[in-house]
Design a protein around this motif. Structure first.
Motif, PDB file in Angstrom:
ATOM      1  N   SER A 229       0.734  -1.195   0.041  1.00 37.72           N
ATOM      2  CA  SER A 229      -0.117  -0.044   0.030  1.00 37.72           C
ATOM      3  C   SER A 229       0.750   1.194  -0.041  1.00 37.72           C
ATOM      4  CB  SER A 229      -0.910   0.045   1.211  1.00 37.72           C
ATOM      5  OG  SER A 229      -0.248   0.161   2.411  1.00 37.72           O
ATOM      6  N   GLU A 230       0.243   2.324  -0.439  1.00 45.10           N
ATOM      7  CA  GLU A 230       1.103   3.600  -0.630  1.00 45.10           C
ATOM      8  C   GLU A 230       1.839   4.072   0.884  1.00 45.10           C
ATOM      9  OE1 GLU A 230       0.415   8.276  -2.421  1.00 45.10           O
ATOM     10  OE2 GLU A 230      -0.991   6.508  -2.427  1.00 45.10           O
ATOM     11  N   ASP A 231       0.963   3.923   1.758  1.00 44.31           N
ATOM     12  CA  ASP A 231       1.634   4.401   3.314  1.00 44.31           C
ATOM     13  C   ASP A 231       3.110   3.550   3.461  1.00 44.31           C
ATOM     14  OD1 ASP A 231      -0.485   2.441   3.304  1.00 44.31           O
ATOM     15  OD2 ASP A 231      -0.497   2.562   5.702  1.00 44.31           O
ATOM     16  N   ILE A 232       2.623   2.267   3.402  1.00 43.60           N
ATOM     17  CA  ILE A 232       3.783   1.387   3.586  1.00 43.60           C
ATOM     18  C   ILE A 232       5.275   1.902   2.652  1.00 43.60           C
ATOM     19  CG2 ILE A 232       4.818  -1.100   3.315  1.00 43.60           C
ATOM     20  CD1 ILE A 232       2.144  -1.861   4.280  1.00 43.60           C
ATOM     21  N   ILE A 233       4.796   2.140   1.417  1.00 41.48           N
ATOM     22  CA  ILE A 233       5.909   2.416   0.391  1.00 41.48           C
ATOM     23  C   ILE A 233       6.592   3.814   0.711  1.00 41.48           C
ATOM     24  CG2 ILE A 233       6.350   3.272  -2.013  1.00 41.48           C
ATOM     25  CD1 ILE A 233       4.202   1.463  -2.897  1.00 41.48           C
ATOM     26  N   LEU A 234       5.641   4.522   1.380  1.00 44.56           N
ATOM     27  CA  LEU A 234       6.343   5.902   1.865  1.00 44.56           C
ATOM     28  C   LEU A 234       7.132   5.822   3.106  1.00 44.56           C
ATOM     29  CD1 LEU A 234       2.939   8.155   1.606  1.00 44.56           C
ATOM     30  CD2 LEU A 234       5.097   8.414   0.308  1.00 44.56           C
TER      31      LEU A 234
ATOM     32  N   TYR B 213       6.387   4.153  15.553  1.00 43.28           N
ATOM     33  CA  TYR B 213       6.512   2.694  14.876  1.00 43.28           C
ATOM     34  C   TYR B 213       5.299   1.949  15.201  1.00 43.28           C
ATOM     35  CZ  TYR B 213      11.183   3.006  13.666  1.00 43.28           C
ATOM     36  OH  TYR B 213      12.655   3.287  12.713  1.00 43.28           O
ATOM     37  N   LEU B 214       4.528   2.383  16.434  1.00 46.43           N
ATOM     38  CA  LEU B 214       3.252   1.946  16.933  1.00 46.43           C
ATOM     39  C   LEU B 214       2.002   2.668  16.257  1.00 46.43           C
ATOM     40  CD1 LEU B 214       3.760   0.572  20.593  1.00 46.43           C
ATOM     41  CD2 LEU B 214       3.547  -0.758  18.444  1.00 46.43           C
ATOM     42  N   GLN B 215       2.213   3.856  15.439  1.00 46.22           N
ATOM     43  CA  GLN B 215       1.213   4.473  15.115  1.00 46.22           C
ATOM     44  C   GLN B 215       0.067   3.711  14.386  1.00 46.22           C
ATOM     45  OE1 GLN B 215       1.151   7.121  17.090  1.00 46.22           O
ATOM     46  NE2 GLN B 215       0.738   8.461  15.539  1.00 46.22           N
ATOM     47  N   TYR B 216       0.295   3.009  13.255  1.00 52.75           N
ATOM     48  CA  TYR B 216      -0.515   2.017  12.691  1.00 52.75           C
ATOM     49  C   TYR B 216      -1.210   1.078  13.587  1.00 52.75           C
ATOM     50  CZ  TYR B 216      -2.917  -0.492   8.881  1.00 52.75           C
ATOM     51  OH  TYR B 216      -3.762  -0.971   8.068  1.00 52.75           O
ATOM     52  N   TYR B 217      -0.301   0.408  14.306  1.00 49.36           N
ATOM     53  CA  TYR B 217      -1.099  -0.364  15.196  1.00 49.36           C
ATOM     54  C   TYR B 217      -2.053   0.140  16.262  1.00 49.36           C
ATOM     55  CZ  TYR B 217      -1.675  -3.386  19.346  1.00 49.36           C
ATOM     56  OH  TYR B 217      -2.055  -4.089  20.498  1.00 49.36           O
ATOM     57  N   LEU B 218      -1.779   1.162  16.605  1.00 54.72           N
ATOM     58  CA  LEU B 218      -2.697   1.914  17.499  1.00 54.72           C
ATOM     59  C   LEU B 218      -4.104   2.477  16.781  1.00 54.72           C
ATOM     60  CD1 LEU B 218       0.001   3.675  19.965  1.00 54.72           C
ATOM     61  CD2 LEU B 218      -1.547   1.848  20.525  1.00 54.72           C
TER      62      LEU B 218
ATOM     63  N   ASN C  35       8.312  -5.778  10.902  1.00 52.92           N
ATOM     64  CA  ASN C  35       6.875  -6.063  11.016  1.00 52.92           C
ATOM     65  C   ASN C  35       6.043  -5.086  11.169  1.00 52.92           C
ATOM     66  OD1 ASN C  35       8.008  -8.814  10.889  1.00 52.92           O
ATOM     67  ND2 ASN C  35       7.510  -9.424  13.021  1.00 52.92           N
ATOM     68  N   LEU C  36       6.435  -3.893  11.902  1.00 46.80           N
ATOM     69  CA  LEU C  36       5.408  -2.859  11.971  1.00 46.80           C
ATOM     70  C   LEU C  36       5.352  -1.936  10.676  1.00 46.80           C
ATOM     71  CD1 LEU C  36       6.271  -1.919  15.739  1.00 46.80           C
ATOM     72  CD2 LEU C  36       4.250  -2.676  14.936  1.00 46.80           C
ATOM     73  N   THR C  37       6.396  -1.615  10.353  1.00 45.55           N
ATOM     74  CA  THR C  37       6.421  -0.918   8.899  1.00 45.55           C
ATOM     75  C   THR C  37       5.760  -1.916   7.886  1.00 45.55           C
ATOM     76  OG1 THR C  37       8.743  -0.082   9.401  1.00 45.55           O
ATOM     77  CG2 THR C  37       7.963   0.162   7.351  1.00 45.55           C
ATOM     78  N   ASP C  38       6.093  -3.131   7.765  1.00 49.44           N
ATOM     79  CA  ASP C  38       5.148  -4.063   6.636  1.00 49.44           C
ATOM     80  C   ASP C  38       3.594  -4.144   7.042  1.00 49.44           C
ATOM     81  OD1 ASP C  38       7.551  -3.800   5.426  1.00 49.44           O
ATOM     82  OD2 ASP C  38       8.077  -5.829   5.814  1.00 49.44           O
ATOM     83  N   GLN C  39       3.478  -3.680   8.476  1.00 51.07           N
ATOM     84  CA  GLN C  39       2.077  -3.809   8.958  1.00 51.07           C
ATOM     85  C   GLN C  39       1.462  -5.211   8.959  1.00 51.07           C
ATOM     86  OE1 GLN C  39      -0.636  -0.993   6.471  1.00 51.07           O
ATOM     87  NE2 GLN C  39       0.873   0.750   6.877  1.00 51.07           N
ATOM     88  N   ILE C  40       2.372  -5.911   9.432  1.00 51.33           N
ATOM     89  CA  ILE C  40       2.060  -7.231   9.668  1.00 51.33           C
ATOM     90  C   ILE C  40       1.135  -7.580  10.879  1.00 51.33           C
ATOM     91  CG2 ILE C  40       3.135  -9.782  10.409  1.00 51.33           C
ATOM     92  CD1 ILE C  40       4.176  -8.747   7.780  1.00 51.33           C
ATOM     93  N   PRO C  41       0.118  -8.348  10.797  1.00 49.37           N
ATOM     94  CA  PRO C  41      -0.991  -8.559  11.692  1.00 49.37           C
ATOM     95  C   PRO C  41      -0.300  -9.092  13.156  1.00 49.37           C
ATOM     96  CG  PRO C  41      -1.663  -9.516   9.507  1.00 49.37           C
ATOM     97  CD  PRO C  41      -0.167  -9.294   9.595  1.00 49.37           C
ATOM     98  N   ILE C  42      -0.762  -8.314  14.274  1.00 48.35           N
ATOM     99  CA  ILE C  42      -0.280  -8.563  15.486  1.00 48.35           C
ATOM    100  C   ILE C  42      -1.145  -9.523  16.119  1.00 48.35           C
ATOM    101  CG2 ILE C  42       0.633  -7.599  17.799  1.00 48.35           C
ATOM    102  CD1 ILE C  42       1.867  -6.462  15.135  1.00 48.35           C
ATOM    103  N   ILE C  43      -0.606 -10.871  16.427  1.00 47.23           N
ATOM    104  CA  ILE C  43      -1.121 -11.835  16.985  1.00 47.23           C
ATOM    105  C   ILE C  43      -0.281 -12.346  18.121  1.00 47.23           C
ATOM    106  CG2 ILE C  43      -2.481 -14.287  16.897  1.00 47.23           C
ATOM    107  CD1 ILE C  43      -2.817 -13.249  13.934  1.00 47.23           C
ATOM    108  N   VAL C  44      -0.736 -12.535  19.417  1.00 45.10           N
ATOM    109  CA  VAL C  44      -0.063 -13.054  20.688  1.00 45.10           C
ATOM    110  C   VAL C  44      -0.085 -14.819  20.327  1.00 45.10           C
ATOM    111  CG1 VAL C  44      -0.144 -13.530  23.037  1.00 45.10           C
ATOM    112  CG2 VAL C  44      -0.877 -11.452  22.209  1.00 45.10           C
TER     113      VAL C  44
END
Length: 310
Positions: A5-10, A238-243, A294-303
């Motif tokens: 996605s564009e945001d990841i590329i940026l 780095y946690l922005q997208y997750y939050l 992982n955060l930059t690539d927006q990998i899903p966060i699963i415990v």
């Protein structure tokens, strides 16, 4: 291969390079002149993007904009009056007015996204204050929390004394855990408790893994280091997208901590060669790089709650 996605590329290729960022800003300037619009306005008009993506892209735009530095500080760190003042300035600077008439729909979208972003920065303030509260052995609330951690992790073993070598069995350095919380204060203890409360079986399994005869590591000390790492990730955005994707809350922050702990345990035992506690700093540094990717690539966060054997 999935399309980025564009945001990841940026994040990966534009904002990480000052040279590429300058070129990108020149392109935006030309596009703005040709279309008589702005990047912020175009984002708010993009019906193909989900609100989460729009909010994250707006955060990127505000953070890297030289022309909106003052407004950004007021929006995210100022009072309600300062927020409203900065919001109005952005509307006028970024072409949300046509012939002195506000474009209402896009303006509402912008404000909604800004309020979601403000929650992430408010959370950072709250957590920093918790980390700055030093553990106090004379504070009953602090002592009760410490005893709660023991009961959660060692429910079948009675603590013989407040100061005891038993604390070392859950990964503290000495006979008094109070001395180990200096770096992250009460936040470090609260996150250990959250992990033990909400993922008790998993926390006990990770503790058991940490007692490995060769590749052992200190469970509680590692947990405090992970709190420091997570707070660093938050401060560096780095946690922005997750939050934004979940919720800017202490609970979301704690859930990510549980993810970090299980991921670290797996990462520690999956090194090409067996590691020892002498390798801890190098492994932890490498682990940090993996999490940032992982955060930059927006990998899903699963415990990971699987009880893997090592």
């Amino acid at each position: 291969m999935n399309k980025l996605s564009e945001d990841i590329i940026l994040d990966k290729y534009v904002y990480s390079s000052s040279f590429v960022l300058k070129i990108y800003k020149m392109i935006k300037f030309v596009l703005g002149k040709l279309s008589n619009s702005s990047e912020l306005l175009r984002l708010c008009q993009n019906e193909k993007l989900r609100e989460t993506k729009i909010t994250y892209r707006i955060d990127q735009t505000l953070f890297y904009s030289n022309k909106l530095k003052t407004e950004r500080i007021k929006l995210l760190n100022g009072t309600k009056e300062q927020l409203e003042e900065a919001y109005e300035q952005i509307l006028r600077k970024k072409k949300f007015y046509i012939n002195n008439t506000e474009i209402r729909d896009e303006s509402k979208i912008l404000m909604k996204c800004i309020l979601r972003l403000k929650e992430t920065y408010d959370l950072q303030d709250v957590l920093t204050k918790r980390a700055n509260i030093a553990y106090d052995s004379s504070n009953k609330e602090h002592e009760d929390k410490l005893m709660e951690l023991w009961k959660l992790m060692k429910d079948e073993e009675k603590l013989t004394a407040r100061k005891s070598e038993q604390w070392q069995t859950i990964g503290f350095q000495g006979i008094d855990p109070a001395t180990d919380f200096r770096g992250m204060g009460i936040l470090g203890l609260e996150q250990l408790i959250y992990f033990a409360q909400n993922f008790n079986d998993t926390a006990k399994h990770v503790l058991s893994c940490s007692h490995h005869k060769i590749s052992w590591y200190s469970f509680a000390i590692t947990g405090i280091n992970l709190t420091a790492l997570e707070l660093e990730l938050l401060r560096e955005r780095y946690l922005q997208y997750y939050l934004i994707s979940h919720e800017a809350s202490i609970e979301s922050f704690n859930e990510f901590y549980c993810y970090l702990f299980t991921e670290f345990n797996n990462y520690w035992f999956k090194r090409p060669e067996p590691v020892t506690v002498m390798d801890f700093n190098d492994v932890f540094k490498s682990f940090k790089g993996k999490i940032i990717k992982n955060l930059t690539d927006q990998i899903p966060i699963i415990v990971d709650t699987d009880k893997k054997k090592y």
